[in-house]
Scaffold this active site. Structure first.
Site, PDB file in Angstrom:
ATOM      1  N   TYR A  15       0.839  -1.204   0.000  1.00 41.99           N
ATOM      2  CA  TYR A  15       0.000   0.000   0.000  1.00 41.99           C
ATOM      3  C   TYR A  15       0.875   1.256   0.000  1.00 41.99           C
ATOM      4  CZ  TYR A  15      -3.991   2.991   1.045  1.00 41.99           C
ATOM      5  OH  TYR A  15      -4.967   3.947   0.982  1.00 41.99           O
ATOM      6  N   PHE A  36      -6.981  19.842 -24.714  1.00 38.18           N
ATOM      7  CA  PHE A  36      -7.600  18.540 -24.956  1.00 38.18           C
ATOM      8  C   PHE A  36      -8.992  18.535 -24.321  1.00 38.18           C
ATOM      9  CE2 PHE A  36      -8.192  14.017 -23.755  1.00 38.18           C
ATOM     10  CZ  PHE A  36      -8.258  13.509 -25.038  1.00 38.18           C
ATOM     11  N   ASP A  37      -9.876  17.646 -24.807  1.00 40.11           N
ATOM     12  CA  ASP A  37     -11.280  17.737 -24.350  1.00 40.11           C
ATOM     13  C   ASP A  37     -11.462  17.501 -22.847  1.00 40.11           C
ATOM     14  OD1 ASP A  37     -10.682  15.082 -24.831  1.00 40.11           O
ATOM     15  OD2 ASP A  37     -12.670  14.518 -25.496  1.00 40.11           O
ATOM     16  N   ASP A  59       0.834  19.426 -20.756  1.00 37.25           N
ATOM     17  CA  ASP A  59      -0.045  18.270 -20.905  1.00 37.25           C
ATOM     18  C   ASP A  59       0.747  17.332 -21.823  1.00 37.25           C
ATOM     19  OD1 ASP A  59      -1.992  16.419 -21.408  1.00 37.25           O
ATOM     20  OD2 ASP A  59      -3.523  17.850 -22.031  1.00 37.25           O
ATOM     21  N   ALA A  95       0.918  13.916 -22.737  1.00 34.27           N
ATOM     22  CA  ALA A  95       0.590  12.562 -23.189  1.00 34.27           C
ATOM     23  C   ALA A  95       1.531  12.050 -24.279  1.00 34.27           C
ATOM     24  CB  ALA A  95      -0.856  12.524 -23.674  1.00 34.27           C
ATOM     25  N   LYS A  97      -0.669   6.818 -23.380  1.00 33.72           N
ATOM     26  CA  LYS A  97      -0.131   7.225 -24.679  1.00 33.72           C
ATOM     27  C   LYS A  97       1.359   6.867 -24.705  1.00 33.72           C
ATOM     28  CE  LYS A  97      -4.210   9.440 -24.741  1.00 33.72           C
ATOM     29  NZ  LYS A  97      -4.332  10.636 -23.973  1.00 33.72           N
ATOM     30  N   HIS A 142     -19.849  13.922 -26.616  1.00 33.90           N
ATOM     31  CA  HIS A 142     -19.489  13.035 -27.734  1.00 33.90           C
ATOM     32  C   HIS A 142     -19.486  11.558 -27.360  1.00 33.90           C
ATOM     33  CE1 HIS A 142     -15.823  14.039 -25.623  1.00 33.90           C
ATOM     34  NE2 HIS A 142     -15.225  12.996 -26.152  1.00 33.90           N
TER      35      HIS A 142
HETATM   36  C1  LIG Z   1      -5.529  11.402 -23.487  1.00 35.10           C
HETATM   37  C2  LIG Z   1      -5.207  12.753 -23.127  1.00 35.10           C
HETATM   38  C3  LIG Z   1      -5.577  13.300 -21.888  1.00 35.10           C
HETATM   39  C4  LIG Z   1      -6.423  12.541 -20.887  1.00 35.10           C
HETATM   40  O1  LIG Z   1      -5.836  11.356 -20.506  1.00 35.10           O
HETATM   41  P1  LIG Z   1      -6.693  10.048 -20.138  1.00 35.10           P
HETATM   42  O2  LIG Z   1      -5.634   9.065 -19.768  1.00 35.10           O
HETATM   43  O3  LIG Z   1      -7.463   9.649 -21.355  1.00 35.10           O
HETATM   44  O4  LIG Z   1      -7.568  10.387 -19.007  1.00 35.10           O
HETATM   45  C5  LIG Z   1      -5.194  14.595 -21.613  1.00 35.10           C
HETATM   46  N1  LIG Z   1      -4.512  15.323 -22.500  1.00 35.10           N
HETATM   47  C6  LIG Z   1      -4.135  14.844 -23.712  1.00 35.10           C
HETATM   48  C7  LIG Z   1      -3.353  15.685 -24.646  1.00 35.10           C
HETATM   49  C8  LIG Z   1      -4.484  13.554 -24.067  1.00 35.10           C
HETATM   50  O5  LIG Z   1      -4.142  13.096 -25.268  1.00 35.10           O
END
Ligand SMILES: *Cc1c(COP(=O)(O)O)cnc(C)c1O
Length: 458
Positions: free
Chosen positions: A73, A125-126, A216, A218, A259, A450
């Site tokens: 843990y 990002f969304d 951000d 990813a 990613k 979406h």
């Molecule tokens: C996928 C993504 C996110 C969100 O990540 P999740 O693992 O899907 O929650 C945030 N920002 C970008 C640029 C992404 O491609």
């Protein structure tokens, strides 16, 4: 002598059979799904380009790392190994594990963003936009104007226009701006990269005003590949050196490990500031889990660490991004309009130009996604008016500048033969493009519609 062709720097050790339905069967499936591709059963999809998120193939090294997972843990060896990798590779001393990228956003924004705040960046990002707007704060898109023209072939269309950023800071004031978010590569903008020069310039603006700069991240490794191959002065640097430099200009990062860490689930926040780390820690314990697992199992954290080392190798990135380019080039040869140049993880077909007869509020990119599934069993995703959601205040539709069908390629999963099937499917639709009509929404959720909207044909 011709140049030796490239091939993937891996061979296949295990395969997963996929089913191929007939066109008639697919037509019935998409009607049942009420024209939302998210509603399809995955086994009814032949080639799944819905997302490159969590869909990659892990290596034998990653699978074997999983066997070493320590499920304690608190203070597990797996967490310490992951943290050490992140600190060495990316340079951040503080690491908060989360179950995926949006969870990292939720925790970081809970600690830092309040109602009325302004969060500038390139195209958010969304989920990032969703988490900002959910807090009654406002994301401001400061991407360079060139990004809105899909035909402009420029190397770094993910860049922030620093004049727009400066204007935004001047308009709203530093006190209203808790952070600037730079998305590398810019998913919403077509998987387009950000140059090191731009990262430096944005960092300088932020730090002049004492505003933290958050990446951000990813697809940070793909971004580094583009810097190496497109930006003067970086051709002889290793991907790991470039990555280290990129993050040296940031104060923190959120990461969707689904990613560029090539794992199926996971994420983290990494920070320079101990104070911000402490604020995040409280929210992480509430939302995600204790500070040394945050929603991940020990084995996931070990696979994450191994994945970060692999995704920052040049040969891997070269094979991956060459496959995306292969798909983009083949589609372009047919005369079908795509966002140029092809992005790092996906090809974005320009649905507005594909179906000029369909108005944007009848969702041409959704129409194209449905058509590609029917023709070839390929699932893409709409990045257009449906995704853009309604304006949170006026509740009006807000069609974005670009209306796209994204074909995202999972990491190390499909061959170029699969890409040829995708191209063939688009070719069938292109040949009868004038016969297509728009869609109308039957049901929609108030935010991030979406995923769950249903449609009917007009
Ligand atoms: C996928 C993504 C996110 C969100 O990540 P999740 O693992 O899907 O929650 C945030 N920002 C970008 C640029 C992404 O491609």
């Amino acid at each position: 002598m011709t140049k030796q062709p490239y091939a993937e720097p891996w061979r296949i050790k295990m395969v997963e059979p996929v089913k191929i339905l007939t066109r008639e069967e697919r037509l019935a499936k998409i009607q049942e799904a009420e024209y939302n591709l998210f509603n399809l059963a995955a086994e009814d999809v032949y080639i799944d380009l819905l997302t490159d998120s969590g869909t990659g193939a892990m290596s034998d090294r990653q699978w074997s790392a999983m066997m070493l997972g320590d499920e304690s843990y608190a203070g597990s060896r797996s967490f310490l190994r992951m943290k050490k990798t992140i600190t060495e590779l990316l340079g951040f001393p503080h690491v908060v594990p989360t179950h995926q990228g949006r969870a990292a956003e939720n925790v970081l924004f809970s600690a830092t963003i309040k109602a009325g705040d302004i969060v500038p960046g390139n195209a958010h990002f969304d989920t990032t936009k969703g988490h900002i707007e959910f807090r009654q704060a406002i994301p401001v898109d400061c991407t360079v104007d060139e990004a809105a023209d899909p035909n402009l072939e420029l190397p770094f269309k993910g860049n922030i226009d620093t004049r727009k950023l400066e204007a935004c800071i001047a308009k709203y004031g530093v006190d209203k701006i808790p952070m600037v978010i730079h998305t590398v590569t810019c998913n919403t903008g077509g998987g387009q990269p950000v140059s090191m020069e731009n990262i430096k310039a944005v960092s300088a603006v932020c730090h002049k005003h004492s505003i933290p700069l958050i990446f951000d991240s990813a697809r940070f490794a793909e971004n580094a590949y583009f810097i190496k191959t497109r930006e003067a002065g970086y051709e002889d640097k290793s991907i790991k050196e470039i990555v280290k430099e990129m993050f040296s200009y940031a104060d923190g990062m959120t990461m969707s490990a689904k990613k560029d860490a090539i794992i199926n689930i996971g994420g983290f926040i990494a920070l320079k500031s101990l104070e911000t780390y402490r604020k995040c820690a409280t929210f992480n314990i509430m939302f995600e889990g204790y500070l040394t697992y945050g929603g991940m199992s020990g084995r996931d954290m070990d696979a994450l660490a191994a994945g970060l080392m692999e995704s920052t190798e040049y040969d891997y990135l070269h094979a991956r991004i060459s496959q995306v380019k292969y798909l983009g080039d083949k589609i372009t040869e047919l005369g079908i309009p795509i966002v140029k140049p092809a992005g790092g993880h996906a090809v974005y077909v320009d649905a507005k130009a594909f179906f000029p007869q369909i108005p944007q509020i009848q969702y041409p990119a959704q129409v194209l996604g449905v058509a590609l599934y029917v023709e070839a069993g390929v699932r893409g995703v709409e990045i257009g008016t449906v995704l853009a959601d309604r304006d949170p205040v006026t509740r009006e539709e807000r069609p974005p500048k670009m209306e796209l069908l994204r074909l995202a390629i999972p990491r190390r999963v499909y061959t170029n033969n699969h890409m040829d099937v995708v191209v063939w499917g688009l070719q069938q639709i292109w040949a009868k493009r004038e016969s297509y009509k728009g869609l109308k929404i039957k049901y929609e959720a108030p935010i991030m519609r979406h995923f769950t909207s249903t449609f009917e044909q007009l």
